[in-house]
Design an enzyme around this catalytic site. Structure first.
Site, short mmCIF file in Angstrom:
data_model
loop_
_atom_site.label_atom_id
_atom_site.label_comp_id
_atom_site.label_asym_id
_atom_site.label_seq_id
_atom_site.Cartn_x
_atom_site.Cartn_y
_atom_site.Cartn_z
N ASP A 44 0.84 -1.19 0.00
CA ASP A 44 0.00 0.00 0.00
C ASP A 44 0.87 1.24 0.00
O ASP A 44 2.08 1.19 0.30
CB ASP A 44 -0.89 -0.03 1.25
CG ASP A 44 -1.99 1.02 1.20
OD1 ASP A 44 -2.36 1.46 0.09
OD2 ASP A 44 -2.48 1.41 2.27
N TYR A 103 8.69 -8.43 7.03
CA TYR A 103 8.53 -7.00 7.27
C TYR A 103 9.27 -6.63 8.54
O TYR A 103 9.36 -7.42 9.48
CB TYR A 103 7.05 -6.64 7.47
CG TYR A 103 6.24 -6.49 6.21
CD1 TYR A 103 6.09 -5.25 5.59
CD2 TYR A 103 5.60 -7.58 5.64
CE1 TYR A 103 5.32 -5.11 4.44
CE2 TYR A 103 4.84 -7.45 4.49
CZ TYR A 103 4.70 -6.21 3.90
OH TYR A 103 3.94 -6.08 2.76
#
Length: 421
Positions: A44, A103
């Site tokens: 995103d 991540y």
């Protein structure tokens, strides 16, 4: 990440560079679909990435070009780099062939200081604890950092926060709590637009590690590495918020188990500035081609190299330092964005965060029911989704609490399925 009309995206910039370098023909330059462009992780807006993978039909032998990677990088802005390219099997699908992703989230340790006495959250949580006859010492009226007064200015508070250092006990508590995320769980409360019964909410976290704190520029930072099979939109930022907020309010780690249950609650998003996609991982694909490669010479037309980001570790680390870490710390040092975020949390005096309590149980007052109007809902701020700021915005972060709220944007089901981070 993904190409969108009238929006500057990583894929859009990359595709243009490939066309100019001659790696995509002019016949295919008008539409990425013609070269079957795909990606492993559809991040995103507001999500940094040190590594990602795109798959496509590519011209790799270009007249006059000896190093195709260097040539393409000449056409890219410095904040977007191509690390390398490998030929894959015809059946390869960038998203479906990806086994897992890593991540990292970075945050200043001072976020773990409990809410300031007299703040909206401190009062609300204290009143709720009293009303449920929780142990009197579970919601502490004060913390050594705050002393006995609550009249200091935000500037004074931030200066002292940056000098604060987390204790070994608090780090250990973070590590114990974060283990609650490992394994397979229903993460419906850690994304947006999904019902509890949606099977796609089931996500598997392989391993989560919390680093030792490190001081940069006078502020102590902590990093959390998430290794999961897949992630949903805002999932890491919401997992981080639940971790930080539960630990700073002495909420038992049982609350994480509660958040996997059928009741829907609101979990805020941590600032996008701290989030980084390290890279996608292709273990199954690499095992498959390794088995085939063992029987082949390097020059055989069916030989396929492994997909391995670690080959580029030195270049990736230099890139991360210059374009991600230095930028992140500079913004925090100048504007105190993480402090602005935690102040926005502590100002809140409604019911949405009442699951932060001494029992670690979601109370009825915090439950969100579809179609039911709620009073004093928590409003998130747009600026905490950004990773770069104008000089004016930086100053506003330091001087304003009354910030612009996020717009309620209708969710496209297809985009929701694919977008992560």
């Amino acid at each position: 990440m993904q190409i969108q009309p009238d929006v500057r995206t990583i894929e859009g910039v990359l595709f243009g560079a490939l066309v100019r370098a001659g790696a995509v023909s002019q016949d295919n330059a008008d539409d990425p679909v013609k070269v079957s462009l795909g990606r492993a992780a559809r991040t995103d807006a507001g999500v940094h990435a040190a590594g990602n993978l795109v798959s496509m039909k590519l011209i790799t032998t270009i007249p006059g070009v000896n190093d195709i990677v260097a040539r393409i990088n000449e056409e890219l802005p410095p904040e977007i780099r191509l690390w390398g390219h490998v030929r894959v099997q015809n059946s390869f699908n960038a998203r479906m062939s990806c086994d897992s992703r890593k991540y990292t989230y970075f945050f200043p340790s001072y976020l773990l200081i409990p809410p300031k006495p007299g703040s909206g959250l401190h009062r609300t949580l204290g009143q709720h604890a009293d009303s449920t006859k929780a142990p009197s010492d579970a919601i502490k009226p004060s913390h050594p950092f705050w002393g006995t007064g609550d009249t200091s200015t935000r500037e004074d508070d931030l200066e002292r926060k940056r000098k604060w250092r987390i204790s070994a006990d608090s780090i250990e508590r973070l590590r114990l709590t974060v283990h609650k995320y490992e394994g397979t769980h229903n993460f419906h409360n850690f994304t947006v637009g999904r019902e509890f019964g949606d099977r796609s909410n089931q996500r598997h976290m392989k391993k989560i590690e919390i680093s030792e704190p490190a001081v940069y520029g006078g502020t102590e930072w902590i990093s959390v590495l998430f290794h999961g099979q897949s992630f949903m939109l805002h999932q890491v930022r919401k997992m981080m918020a639940a971790l930080v907020l539960s630990c700073r309010t002495d909420t038992p780690d049982q609350v994480i188990d509660e958040l996997y249950g059928p009741r829907t609650v609101f979990i805020p998003k941590m600032p996008a500035l701290g989030l980084l996609l390290e890279y996608p991982i292709f273990e199954s694909y690499n095992r498959k081609v390794s088995a085939i490669n063992n029987k082949l010479e390097l020059t055989h037309p069916d030989y396929r190299p492994l997909i391995d980001f670690e080959m580029h570790r030195d270049d990736i680390d230099k890139f991360k330092q210059k374009y991600i870490y230095d930028n992140m710390r500079s913004i925090e040092d100048h504007s105190g964005i993480f402090d602005a975020w935690i102040r926005s949390i502590d100002m809140y005096a409604g019911n949405d965060l009442l699951y932060l309590n001494p029992r670690g149980i979601i109370p009825a007052a915090a439950v969100i029911k579809k179609g039911e109007k709620r009073d004093n809902v928590f409003r998130e701020r747009k600026r905490f989704d950004a990773t770069s700021f104008s000089a004016e915005t930086k100053e506003n972060l330091l001087t304003q609490d009354d910030e612009e709220e996020e717009d309620a944007v209708p969710l496209n089901r297809e985009l929701l399925e694919d977008t992560e981070g």
